[in-house]
Design an enzyme around this catalytic site. Sequence first.
Site, PDB file in Angstrom:
ATOM      1  N   SER A 252       0.820  -1.203   0.000  1.00 45.20           N
ATOM      2  CA  SER A 252       0.000   0.000   0.000  1.00 45.20           C
ATOM      3  C   SER A 252       0.856   1.256   0.000  1.00 45.20           C
ATOM      4  O   SER A 252       2.026   1.235   0.352  1.00 45.20           O
ATOM      5  CB  SER A 252      -0.880   0.015   1.249  1.00 45.20           C
ATOM      6  OG  SER A 252      -0.052   0.165   2.397  1.00 45.20           O
ATOM      7  N   LYS A 253       0.230   2.322  -0.404  1.00 43.69           N
ATOM      8  CA  LYS A 253       0.901   3.620  -0.416  1.00 43.69           C
ATOM      9  C   LYS A 253       1.433   3.988   0.958  1.00 43.69           C
ATOM     10  O   LYS A 253       2.463   4.610   1.084  1.00 43.69           O
ATOM     11  CB  LYS A 253      -0.113   4.689  -0.841  1.00 43.69           C
ATOM     12  CG  LYS A 253      -0.009   5.059  -2.311  1.00 43.69           C
ATOM     13  CD  LYS A 253      -0.926   6.231  -2.605  1.00 43.69           C
ATOM     14  CE  LYS A 253      -1.129   6.375  -4.094  1.00 43.69           C
ATOM     15  NZ  LYS A 253      -2.316   7.129  -4.431  1.00 43.69           N
ATOM     16  N   ARG A 254       0.664   3.625   1.965  1.00 42.17           N
ATOM     17  CA  ARG A 254       0.995   3.956   3.341  1.00 42.17           C
ATOM     18  C   ARG A 254       2.424   3.523   3.686  1.00 42.17           C
ATOM     19  O   ARG A 254       3.205   4.252   4.273  1.00 42.17           O
ATOM     20  CB  ARG A 254       0.013   3.257   4.287  1.00 42.17           C
ATOM     21  CG  ARG A 254      -0.913   4.223   5.047  1.00 42.17           C
ATOM     22  CD  ARG A 254      -0.154   4.913   6.075  1.00 42.17           C
ATOM     23  NE  ARG A 254      -0.796   5.924   6.871  1.00 42.17           N
ATOM     24  CZ  ARG A 254      -0.608   7.217   6.697  1.00 42.17           C
ATOM     25  NH1 ARG A 254       0.044   7.669   5.634  1.00 42.17           N
ATOM     26  NH2 ARG A 254      -1.068   8.074   7.570  1.00 42.17           N
ATOM     27  N   GLN A 255       2.733   2.295   3.312  1.00 41.12           N
ATOM     28  CA  GLN A 255       4.012   1.727   3.739  1.00 41.12           C
ATOM     29  C   GLN A 255       5.033   1.576   2.620  1.00 41.12           C
ATOM     30  O   GLN A 255       6.214   1.447   2.874  1.00 41.12           O
ATOM     31  CB  GLN A 255       3.788   0.343   4.339  1.00 41.12           C
ATOM     32  CG  GLN A 255       3.017   0.346   5.631  1.00 41.12           C
ATOM     33  CD  GLN A 255       2.939  -1.054   6.220  1.00 41.12           C
ATOM     34  OE1 GLN A 255       3.948  -1.703   6.428  1.00 41.12           O
ATOM     35  NE2 GLN A 255       1.741  -1.523   6.459  1.00 41.12           N
ATOM     36  N   GLY A 256       4.564   1.550   1.402  1.00 37.29           N
ATOM     37  CA  GLY A 256       5.511   1.315   0.316  1.00 37.29           C
ATOM     38  C   GLY A 256       5.227   2.252  -0.834  1.00 37.29           C
ATOM     39  O   GLY A 256       4.528   3.240  -0.691  1.00 37.29           O
TER      40      GLY A 256
END
Length: 475
Positions: A252-256
């Site tokens: 996900s954008k959040r983590q990657g």
Amino acid sequence: MVVRTRFAPSPTGFIHVGSVYAAMLDYAFAKKHQGQFVLRIEDTDQKRLVKGAEERIYQGLEWLGLIPDESPKHGGPYGPYRQSERLEIYQKYARELVEKGHAYYCFCSPERLEKIRQEQKKKNQVPMYDRCCRRISLAEAQKRLARGERAVIRMKIPDNEKIVVPDLLRGEIVFDSRMIDDQVLIKSDGFPTYHLAVVVDDHLMKITHVVRGEEWLPSAPKHVLLYRYFGWKMPVLIHTPTLRNPDKSKLSKRQGHTSLDWYREQGFLPEALLNFLALLGWSHPEEKEIFSFDEFIKVFDLKDVSPIGPVFDLKKLEWMNGVYIRQKSDQELIGLLKPFLPQMTPEQISQAAPLIKERIRKLIEAADLLEFVWRRVDYDPEFLLQRGVTREQAREMLLKTKEIIEAVGVDNSEELQQKLLELIARKQWNTGAFFMVFRIAICGKKITPPIIESLPLLGHQEVLARLSLALEKLA
RNA sequence: GCCGCCAUCGUCUAGAGGCCUAGGACGCCACCCUUUCAAGGUGGAGAUCGCGGGUUCGAAUCCCGCUGGCGGCACCA
């Protein structure tokens, strides 16, 4: 049999690296068997359309070198390749299903559906349509349609049956039909849902191998049923593992970093990205880490891909990218670097490229390393005093260096180095300390390309000016 | 909640019953090289193969159970 694979993204904004992963396998498998790789645009959700998204898909694929043999843009014998242009086709097949008794019109309002879903949830039941409209006869349904009532078409799921989904990587997976909802096939706006559209299109476009993310696995039995209802041969199904964040959740954008554009903007090379992706869930028979895409096509096989969801390890991608950068010729690297160094002239980039080649892992890092070329990076006078060098020593170092440069200039690196080394020996300075003071005086940073070789980038005058500036700071 | 997928070093993986005192790569640590940083070289730490039962002379490899992780349950794809 001719192998035909397809990449079928929705034009909803950006290309997800997970999609790139599937597209890479699609392309490689098709090419391995001298088949075709088809691009189909799945734009059946009008609400989620993003302008320009389709163009970005072409650009992304082109950058990667995964050029489709057939697409909305390239054309082909099985078009149109944009689902929004195939509406009558889906309508026709949906009607065929209704006539055969495998589907029916449903007049339930979204409100009613939402209500029964809530009730089922409250009772801890699986939210499912209650099949209320199955009771309506076709004749009556057509009457209501004629009156202008809005309806969707739903497929009939068998009551109690085991449905087998063959997956190339996992074998046969058995689903209980009681767990499957009467899926909507045609929405009330007349557009098909994904489920109808893929089955119809994959069949009509003669797709032989469907490579898609494993999040589709739970809906595969619906597709199996549709193929059966239509009397069509199933393509081979390959559900690829989901790429993960470090905490194992879906990437996900959040983590990657999920957008292909991001990798491009950071200066990852497409061949490195492809090589890295190839190594997720698959390994070279000789345990090689670095290999070309052509070689991959030659030695890989879809059935050897592992179903384990791999964590996307950016560190390894960066290492690999560095390997690919170092493999480039200076000329190639200069071309790649240009968009990342708008502040530098082509001549400067040509000079700088060999200096930074083995010092960057991503092209974007070049800007950081070469900032001193277009900017006098500011620093405190104390910063010059590295490795125990005193103010007095630093002054003398820079003064003498200035004299030497005034005499021999900046363009003959060998001669300059020889002179400086002689100076260091004569004064019994610490070599490392001397060069660090010199480096900071010129670049304002401790980490730079080799300093003597970097001077021609600035030119004689600028080098002298920076030495003067440093001496002023020490005064 | 229900259904499904998956399970070897921190990460990507090799391994398809004895070749495994589990191999490689990234990352990490140390040393060498060296004007910084890299690159390169050498070496090292790091996995009782999720757990528990079987099958077998012998299991990371086969079977069962458990646990855990993940995914899916829309008129989105």
